[in-house]
Design a protein around this motif. Sequence first.
Motif, PDB file in Angstrom:
ATOM      1  N   PHE A  18       0.847  -1.176   0.000  1.00 39.54           N
ATOM      2  CA  PHE A  18       0.000   0.000   0.000  1.00 39.54           C
ATOM      3  C   PHE A  18       0.888   1.233   0.000  1.00 39.54           C
ATOM      4  CE2 PHE A  18      -2.946  -2.958   2.163  1.00 39.54           C
ATOM      5  CZ  PHE A  18      -3.984  -2.885   1.249  1.00 39.54           C
ATOM      6  N   PRO A  19       0.837   2.018  -1.061  1.00 43.65           N
ATOM      7  CA  PRO A  19       1.598   3.275  -1.016  1.00 43.65           C
ATOM      8  C   PRO A  19       1.014   4.203   0.044  1.00 43.65           C
ATOM      9  CG  PRO A  19       0.915   2.757  -3.254  1.00 43.65           C
ATOM     10  CD  PRO A  19       0.249   1.779  -2.353  1.00 43.65           C
ATOM     11  N   ARG A  20       1.873   4.854   0.784  1.00 42.70           N
ATOM     12  CA  ARG A  20       1.429   5.711   1.881  1.00 42.70           C
ATOM     13  C   ARG A  20       0.605   6.899   1.389  1.00 42.70           C
ATOM     14  NH1 ARG A  20       3.952   3.802   6.281  1.00 42.70           N
ATOM     15  NH2 ARG A  20       6.069   3.011   6.079  1.00 42.70           N
ATOM     16  N   ASN A  21       0.907   7.411   0.200  1.00 43.29           N
ATOM     17  CA  ASN A  21       0.151   8.580  -0.265  1.00 43.29           C
ATOM     18  C   ASN A  21      -1.304   8.215  -0.593  1.00 43.29           C
ATOM     19  OD1 ASN A  21       0.778   7.112  -2.512  1.00 43.29           O
ATOM     20  ND2 ASN A  21       1.472   8.842  -3.746  1.00 43.29           N
ATOM     21  N   ILE A  22      -1.587   7.002  -1.028  1.00 41.41           N
ATOM     22  CA  ILE A  22      -2.976   6.592  -1.290  1.00 41.41           C
ATOM     23  C   ILE A  22      -3.746   6.535   0.020  1.00 41.41           C
ATOM     24  CG2 ILE A  22      -4.417   4.684  -2.078  1.00 41.41           C
ATOM     25  CD1 ILE A  22      -2.357   4.138  -4.217  1.00 41.41           C
ATOM     26  N   ILE A  23      -3.122   5.987   1.046  1.00 39.52           N
ATOM     27  CA  ILE A  23      -3.777   5.923   2.353  1.00 39.52           C
ATOM     28  C   ILE A  23      -4.005   7.333   2.894  1.00 39.52           C
ATOM     29  CG2 ILE A  23      -3.484   5.195   4.751  1.00 39.52           C
ATOM     30  CD1 ILE A  23      -1.983   2.745   3.661  1.00 39.52           C
ATOM     31  N   PHE A  24      -3.013   8.208   2.768  1.00 41.71           N
ATOM     32  CA  PHE A  24      -3.136   9.577   3.250  1.00 41.71           C
ATOM     33  C   PHE A  24      -4.281  10.313   2.555  1.00 41.71           C
ATOM     34  CE2 PHE A  24      -2.020  13.545   5.022  1.00 41.71           C
ATOM     35  CZ  PHE A  24      -2.101  14.477   4.012  1.00 41.71           C
ATOM     36  N   PHE A  25      -4.324  10.249   1.210  1.00 44.22           N
ATOM     37  CA  PHE A  25      -5.384  10.947   0.484  1.00 44.22           C
ATOM     38  C   PHE A  25      -6.752  10.319   0.741  1.00 44.22           C
ATOM     39  CE2 PHE A  25      -1.762  12.363  -2.237  1.00 44.22           C
ATOM     40  CZ  PHE A  25      -1.879  13.695  -1.922  1.00 44.22           C
ATOM     41  N   GLY A  26      -6.796   9.023   0.958  1.00 43.39           N
ATOM     42  CA  GLY A  26      -8.069   8.379   1.302  1.00 43.39           C
ATOM     43  C   GLY A  26      -8.594   8.861   2.632  1.00 43.39           C
ATOM     44  N   LEU A  27      -7.713   8.997   3.618  1.00 45.91           N
ATOM     45  CA  LEU A  27      -8.131   9.503   4.926  1.00 45.91           C
ATOM     46  C   LEU A  27      -8.568  10.959   4.850  1.00 45.91           C
ATOM     47  CD1 LEU A  27      -5.458   7.880   7.255  1.00 45.91           C
ATOM     48  CD2 LEU A  27      -7.881   7.330   7.111  1.00 45.91           C
ATOM     49  N   VAL A  28      -7.860  11.757   4.070  1.00 42.81           N
ATOM     50  CA  VAL A  28      -8.243  13.159   3.890  1.00 42.81           C
ATOM     51  C   VAL A  28      -9.618  13.250   3.243  1.00 42.81           C
ATOM     52  CG1 VAL A  28      -7.678  15.287   2.651  1.00 42.81           C
ATOM     53  CG2 VAL A  28      -5.887  14.041   3.865  1.00 42.81           C
ATOM     54  N   LEU A  29      -9.862  12.424   2.230  1.00 42.71           N
ATOM     55  CA  LEU A  29     -11.158  12.412   1.551  1.00 42.71           C
ATOM     56  C   LEU A  29     -12.268  12.006   2.520  1.00 42.71           C
ATOM     57  CD1 LEU A  29     -12.585  12.797  -1.165  1.00 42.71           C
ATOM     58  CD2 LEU A  29     -12.227  10.366  -1.574  1.00 42.71           C
ATOM     59  N   LEU A  30     -12.027  10.998   3.339  1.00 41.33           N
ATOM     60  CA  LEU A  30     -13.016  10.592   4.329  1.00 41.33           C
ATOM     61  C   LEU A  30     -13.319  11.713   5.320  1.00 41.33           C
ATOM     62  CD1 LEU A  30     -12.067   6.908   5.159  1.00 41.33           C
ATOM     63  CD2 LEU A  30     -14.199   7.736   4.201  1.00 41.33           C
ATOM     64  N   LEU A  31     -12.301  12.421   5.754  1.00 36.38           N
ATOM     65  CA  LEU A  31     -12.516  13.538   6.676  1.00 36.38           C
ATOM     66  C   LEU A  31     -13.337  14.646   6.028  1.00 36.38           C
ATOM     67  CD1 LEU A  31      -9.062  13.788   8.446  1.00 36.38           C
ATOM     68  CD2 LEU A  31     -11.239  13.163   9.470  1.00 36.38           C
ATOM     69  N   ILE A  32     -13.033  14.961   4.784  1.00 38.56           N
ATOM     70  CA  ILE A  32     -13.769  16.031   4.091  1.00 38.56           C
ATOM     71  C   ILE A  32     -15.225  15.632   3.892  1.00 38.56           C
ATOM     72  CG2 ILE A  32     -14.006  17.235   1.886  1.00 38.56           C
ATOM     73  CD1 ILE A  32     -10.922  17.234   1.751  1.00 38.56           C
ATOM     74  N   LEU A  33     -15.467  14.410   3.423  1.00 36.77           N
ATOM     75  CA  LEU A  33     -16.846  13.971   3.207  1.00 36.77           C
ATOM     76  C   LEU A  33     -17.608  13.869   4.521  1.00 36.77           C
ATOM     77  CD1 LEU A  33     -16.365  11.273   0.430  1.00 36.77           C
ATOM     78  CD2 LEU A  33     -17.305  13.564   0.193  1.00 36.77           C
TER      79      LEU A  33
END
Length: 137
Positions: A18-33
């Motif tokens: 799992f690339p760390r940037n995919i996990i980071f952007f996924g968490l950011v997206l979840l927080l925004i939504l």
Amino acid sequence: MKFKMVTAWQYAKKNFVFPRNIIFFGLVLLLILGFSTIVNFTPLAQPATAQVGPFSTTIPRYAVTAEFGRDRAGSDYTSFPTSAFASDCQKFCIDDSRCSAYTYVRPGVQGTNAVCYLKSVAPPLTPNSCCVSGVKL
């Protein structure tokens, strides 16, 4: 042969990268939504917009009062037997464009059935325990 029980996360961690940037952007997206569903960004008052089409999309409805123990005598343009509920007479008045007021007479007062009187104008009120009247506002 020996079987080992592993969780889905352990299996994924071992077999996938799992690339760390995919996990980071996924968490950011979840927080925004998640935040946007909690906070409503739409303003409280919307500006009025003119209707573009030639046909109205709303059905004109009226508010009709219910005055219990009151009679509005006179100005009847029609009368008919109705159910044992004053709200049915009120609904007939709402649905009829000529109706300005109504009087519902309970069953047993003028025969065995209840009677609904629809009126072209709203006559003055008189106290009478047999009736429920109302006017269209």
